[in-house]
Every structure is written in structure tokens, then in C-alpha cells.
Design a protein around this motif. Structure first.
Motif, PDB file in Angstrom:
ATOM      1  N   ASP A 114       0.821  -1.216   0.000  1.00 40.86           N
ATOM      2  CA  ASP A 114       0.000   0.000   0.000  1.00 40.86           C
ATOM      3  C   ASP A 114       0.853   1.263   0.000  1.00 40.86           C
ATOM      4  OD1 ASP A 114      -2.237  -1.573   0.007  1.00 40.86           O
ATOM      5  OD2 ASP A 114      -2.632  -1.386   2.147  1.00 40.86           O
ATOM      6  N   ALA A 115       2.079   1.152   0.548  1.00 42.62           N
ATOM      7  CA  ALA A 115       2.980   2.306   0.574  1.00 42.62           C
ATOM      8  C   ALA A 115       3.827   2.396  -0.692  1.00 42.62           C
ATOM      9  CB  ALA A 115       3.902   2.222   1.794  1.00 42.62           C
ATOM     10  N   HIS A 116       3.696   1.417  -1.581  1.00 43.87           N
ATOM     11  CA  HIS A 116       4.551   1.372  -2.772  1.00 43.87           C
ATOM     12  C   HIS A 116       4.452   2.621  -3.648  1.00 43.87           C
ATOM     13  CE1 HIS A 116       6.842  -0.263  -6.096  1.00 43.87           C
ATOM     14  NE2 HIS A 116       5.850   0.065  -6.900  1.00 43.87           N
ATOM     15  N   PRO A 117       3.271   3.205  -3.869  1.00 42.04           N
ATOM     16  CA  PRO A 117       3.232   4.419  -4.691  1.00 42.04           C
ATOM     17  C   PRO A 117       4.139   5.534  -4.175  1.00 42.04           C
ATOM     18  CG  PRO A 117       1.023   3.553  -4.442  1.00 42.04           C
ATOM     19  CD  PRO A 117       1.906   2.745  -3.528  1.00 42.04           C
ATOM     20  N   THR A 175      -1.874  10.867 -14.270  1.00 44.50           N
ATOM     21  CA  THR A 175      -2.312   9.741 -15.101  1.00 44.50           C
ATOM     22  C   THR A 175      -2.173   8.416 -14.352  1.00 44.50           C
ATOM     23  OG1 THR A 175      -0.105   9.634 -16.127  1.00 44.50           O
ATOM     24  CG2 THR A 175      -1.800  10.914 -17.277  1.00 44.50           C
ATOM     25  N   ILE A 176      -0.942   7.980 -14.139  1.00 42.78           N
ATOM     26  CA  ILE A 176      -0.706   6.674 -13.513  1.00 42.78           C
ATOM     27  C   ILE A 176      -1.188   6.648 -12.072  1.00 42.78           C
ATOM     28  CG2 ILE A 176       1.101   5.032 -12.830  1.00 42.78           C
ATOM     29  CD1 ILE A 176       2.713   5.933 -15.236  1.00 42.78           C
ATOM     30  N   ALA A 177      -0.883   7.704 -11.302  1.00 39.46           N
ATOM     31  CA  ALA A 177      -1.194   7.706  -9.862  1.00 39.46           C
ATOM     32  C   ALA A 177      -2.681   7.842  -9.571  1.00 39.46           C
ATOM     33  CB  ALA A 177      -0.435   8.832  -9.158  1.00 39.46           C
ATOM     34  N   SER A 178      -3.455   8.259 -10.540  1.00 33.16           N
ATOM     35  CA  SER A 178      -4.886   8.425 -10.293  1.00 33.16           C
ATOM     36  C   SER A 178      -5.608   7.090 -10.128  1.00 33.16           C
ATOM     37  CB  SER A 178      -5.526   9.202 -11.448  1.00 33.16           C
ATOM     38  OG  SER A 178      -5.383   8.486 -12.674  1.00 33.16           O
ATOM     39  N   ASN A 179      -4.918   6.002 -10.458  1.00 30.18           N
ATOM     40  CA  ASN A 179      -5.515   4.667 -10.324  1.00 30.18           C
ATOM     41  C   ASN A 179      -4.422   3.693  -9.883  1.00 30.18           C
ATOM     42  OD1 ASN A 179      -7.687   2.917 -10.376  1.00 30.18           O
ATOM     43  ND2 ASN A 179      -7.472   2.426 -12.545  1.00 30.18           N
ATOM     44  N   ALA A 180      -3.829   3.969  -8.716  1.00 28.42           N
ATOM     45  CA  ALA A 180      -2.675   3.209  -8.246  1.00 28.42           C
ATOM     46  C   ALA A 180      -3.094   1.875  -7.654  1.00 28.42           C
ATOM     47  CB  ALA A 180      -1.908   4.020  -7.194  1.00 28.42           C
ATOM     48  N   SER A 329       5.384   1.234 -12.194  1.00 27.69           N
ATOM     49  CA  SER A 329       4.939   0.223 -11.231  1.00 27.69           C
ATOM     50  C   SER A 329       3.953   0.771 -10.196  1.00 27.69           C
ATOM     51  CB  SER A 329       6.152  -0.381 -10.508  1.00 27.69           C
ATOM     52  OG  SER A 329       6.735   0.564  -9.617  1.00 27.69           O
ATOM     53  N   ILE A 330       3.753   2.073 -10.162  1.00 25.87           N
ATOM     54  CA  ILE A 330       2.733   2.642  -9.278  1.00 25.87           C
ATOM     55  C   ILE A 330       1.361   2.076  -9.621  1.00 25.87           C
ATOM     56  CG2 ILE A 330       1.534   4.790  -8.683  1.00 25.87           C
ATOM     57  CD1 ILE A 330       4.201   6.246  -9.037  1.00 25.87           C
ATOM     58  N   ARG A 331       1.165   1.760 -10.885  1.00 25.65           N
ATOM     59  CA  ARG A 331      -0.135   1.254 -11.330  1.00 25.65           C
ATOM     60  C   ARG A 331      -0.079  -0.195 -11.822  1.00 25.65           C
ATOM     61  NH1 ARG A 331      -4.214   4.527 -15.375  1.00 25.65           N
ATOM     62  NH2 ARG A 331      -5.899   2.977 -15.464  1.00 25.65           N
ATOM     63  N   TRP A 332       0.997  -0.547 -12.542  1.00 26.28           N
ATOM     64  CA  TRP A 332       1.087  -1.879 -13.141  1.00 26.28           C
ATOM     65  C   TRP A 332       2.266  -2.646 -12.568  1.00 26.28           C
ATOM     66  CZ3 TRP A 332       0.437   2.401 -16.560  1.00 26.28           C
ATOM     67  CH2 TRP A 332      -0.849   2.513 -17.106  1.00 26.28           C
TER      68      TRP A 332
END
Length: 376
Positions: A114-117, A175-180, A329-332
Motif C-alpha cells: 500500500d505504501a509502494h506508490p 495519469t498513472i497515480a490516479s488509479n494506483a 509500477s505505481i499502477r502496473w
């Protein structure tokens, strides 16, 4: 020569791999081995820079750097720093983070996932700053000339690398962080977290770079004073003043430690792209750090810093690739094997390019030599 220089590294490698296999199994063994290679590949430029500075120090200060320095590098940056990252991002004390990893690994994995982003944003931006400042800098040797030549011209604009990094952060956050990705396959909006962590990564890089520049400037000033004092003492027929030289060596040691810390960030942060297990991470990075120190000694003793001109380029391209993968990797999820081997592939390509260029230079030099008459 090889055994004398790399003996301790071989011993630590054997002990670390055996410990990984005995306590955690074959998966841990593979991850630790990949992390070791990753640390070595990312830190080759560290060894080159260290060797270039270390050869200017006397034997006493070289021993200080290779003894006290290795303690700071391995136990400070490679062992303590990953725990601190987990503690800050998961909002736990360092002791609690270690206890959680030992007693409740599933919950620990959930917190780290959960802290990865935040971890990926901080680390990705720090790595990206390292890569951008390298690629935008004008340098004599260019590996990929079609790319590096125009980028070096753009680098003449003040603050251009910081602007590019912040633009990349803004794009990632919106973009990416909006759906982490989160633990259990859930997705949440981490835009604010990624923005704050990414800015923190950029500021950390600027701070470390500023400290390195400060120590380098102090070193240059002390060396100039030491040379002037030595020249004055020589003219007066007096012994050389050793106090200034000692102080210059001390600042040189501090400068090396700051440099080493800045370079170790990429290995520590990049390791999170492969595993969140702090003990596997510590083993792998610790083994890699030992080889970096041994390689530094080898380069100093052999005097071969300039033999392979593109290795530093390959290391920085590996850093840039890891930065991009961390942000993605924040999203995928990205396969750990691909991430770990990418740096090795880039280093290998730069090494081969260096060998091939050396052969071309040697052939060209041979062709310029005048023919020798055999006589009658």
C-alpha cells in the motif's frame, strides 16, 4: 591479485547466499543474487568515481575509507536506510517495522504494498534526476551520439533537468497515480501522495548534490592552501606543513562518503522495484556494496579507469530505465526478473561497445605508424 582484492567479497557472497537459502529458500537465493548484480551494475560508476578520488589520498586515508567507509555503506545505507523507508511510508517505528517483518510477514507485505506508490515516486524521481543530469551534461565521450549530442545542448539551459523531472512527475501523478494499485487488487487515487513523494525525491537529490559540491569546493580550497604552504616551506628550507594536507584529506574523505551515499540511493531505491523484503534487500545490497569497494581498490591498483569509456554511460542508462519502471509500477506490476536483468543488459552492451571502440582505436593507431625498413 584478484583473490587478494576480491577475497572478502567472495566470502561475504558465499555467506549471504547460504543464509538466504537456509532461512528463506530458493526464491530468496535468486532474489538476493539478482539484487547483488543490480547493485554492482548500478554502482560501477560509483566505483569509478571513488577510485578517481581515492588515488589522490595517502595509504592511511585509503584504509579509513575502505574500513570505516564500508561500515557506513553496508550497515548504514544498505541495512538501516531500507528500514527507515518502510517505517516512514507505513508510519511505523523502525523496531516495529522489523518486528512486523519477522512476526507478521503477510501484514507487513500489505503495508509495504500500500505504501509502494510513495516509495516508487520518491525513488523514481531521485533516479530520474541522476539520469537526467548525466544525459544533459556535455562530455567528451558519447556512447549513443545521435541521442546524447542534442541532449547535451539542451542541458546548457539552467535548471533544464529539474524542469523535465517535474514535468514527468506531474504527468505520472495525473495519469498513472490516479488509479494506483493497492493490496488485494484494489485501486485508489494516490495523486497527492505521488506528488509529495516525488517532490521529496527531487529535493533529496538536490540536497545530496549540494553537499557533495560543498565538500568538493572545500577540498579544492584546502588543496590550494596546502600547495602554497608546501611551496613556501620549500623555499624557506622548512619541513612541509602536514596539518593542511591532513585537513584536505579529511574533507576528501567526507566528500567520498557523501558521494557514496548519493550513489547508494539508486541501488537501495531500485531494489524496491524487485522486492519489498527488507532482509533479502539488505543481503543483496550488502553483497553488492562489498564488490563495489573491491572494484574501487582494483581500479586504483591497476590504473585502468579509462579503459572502458562507455561503462559509466551504461550504468546511467540503467538508472534511467529503473526510474521509468518504478514510476510505471505505481499502477502496473512489472516482472522482477525483467527489472533486475535490464540493468545487467545495459551494462553489458556498454562494456562491449567500449571493447569494440578500443579495438578500433588500436587499429587506427597502428595504421598511423610509419613502416619500418628492414634494411639490406
Amino acid at each position: 591479485m584478484i583473490l587478494k582484492t576480491f577475497g572478502w567479497s567472495f566470502a561475504v557472497t558465499g555467506a549471504g547466499l547460504v543464509a538466504a537459502l537456509v532461512f528463506w529458500g530458493w526464491e530468496a537465493l535468486a532474489i538476493v543474487a539478482i539484487l547483488s548484480v543490480l547493485e554492482i551494475s548500478l554502482s560501477f560508476d560509483n566505483a569509478v568515481v571513488n577510485a578517481g578520488v581515492l588515488k589522490r589520498m595517502n595509504e592511511f586515508w585509503q584504509r579509513i575509507f575502505l574500513t570505516i567507509g564500508i561500515l557506513i555503506a553496508v550497515f548504514g545505507m544498505r541495512l538501516v536506510f531500507p528500514v527507515l523507508i518502510v517505517s516512514m511510508t507505513a508510519q511505523l517505528g523502525p523496531v516495529e517495522a522489523v518486528e512486523l517483518a519477522l512476526d507478521e510477514p503477510d501484514q507487513y507485505e500489505q503495508l509495504v504494498t500500500d505504501a509502494h506508490p510513495a516509495i516508487a515516486a520518491f525513488g523514481g524521481m531521485f533516479l530520474l534526476m541522476i539520469f537526467l543530469n548525466f544525459i544533459f551534461e556535455e562530455r567528451e565521450n558519447k556512447w549513443l551520439k545521435w541521442l546524447e549530442k542534442p541532449l547535451s545542448k539542451l542541458g546548457q539551459i539552467d535548471g533544464f533537468s529539474v524542469g523535465v523531472a517535474l514535468a514527468a512527475l506531474l504527468l505520472t501523478a495525473t495519469t498513472i497515480a490516479s488509479n494506483a494499485a493497492q493490496h488485494g487488487g484494489h485501486y485508489v487515487d494516490k495523486t497527492d501522495t505521488v506528488l509529495l513523494s516525488g517532490v521529496g525525491g527531487v529535493l533529496t537529490y538536490l540536497l545530496v548534490g549540494g553537499l557533495s559540491g560543498f565538500f568538493e569546493h572545500r577540498l579544492e580550497e584546502d588543496q590550494e592552501r596546502a600547495e602554497e604552504a608546501e611551496e613556501a616551506a620549500h623555499r624557506a628550507g622548512e619541513p612541509t606543513a602536514l596539518g593542511l594536507a591532513g585537513r584536505a584529506a579529511f574533507f576528501l574523505f567526507l566528500y567520498l562518503e557523501v558521494l557514496d551515499a548519493s550513489f547508494s540511493f539508486d541501488g537501495v531505491i531500485g531494489a524496491f522495484a524487485i522486492t519489498n523484503h527488507i532482509f533479502w534487500m539488505a543481503l543483496g545490497l550488502g553483497i553488492g556494496a562489498m564488490y563495489v569497494r573491491s572494484l574501487t581498490i582494483y581500479l586504483v591498483r591497476q590504473g585502468t579507469l579509462d579503459d572502458y569509456r562507455y561503462l559509466e554511460h551504461g550504468a546511467h542508462y540503467a538508472i534511467g530505465a529503473l526510474a521509468v519502471l518504478l514510476l510505471i509500477s505505481i499502477r502496473w506490476h512489472i516482472n522482477e526478473v525483467i527489472t533486475g536483468l535490464l540493468g545487467v543488459a545495459l551494462i553489458g552492451a556498454s562494456f562491449w561497445s567500449s571493447v569494440r571502440q578500443n579495438r578500433l582505436d588500436a587499429a587506427e593507431e597502428e595504421g598511423k605508424k610509419p613502416a619500418v625498413s628492414s634494411g639490406v
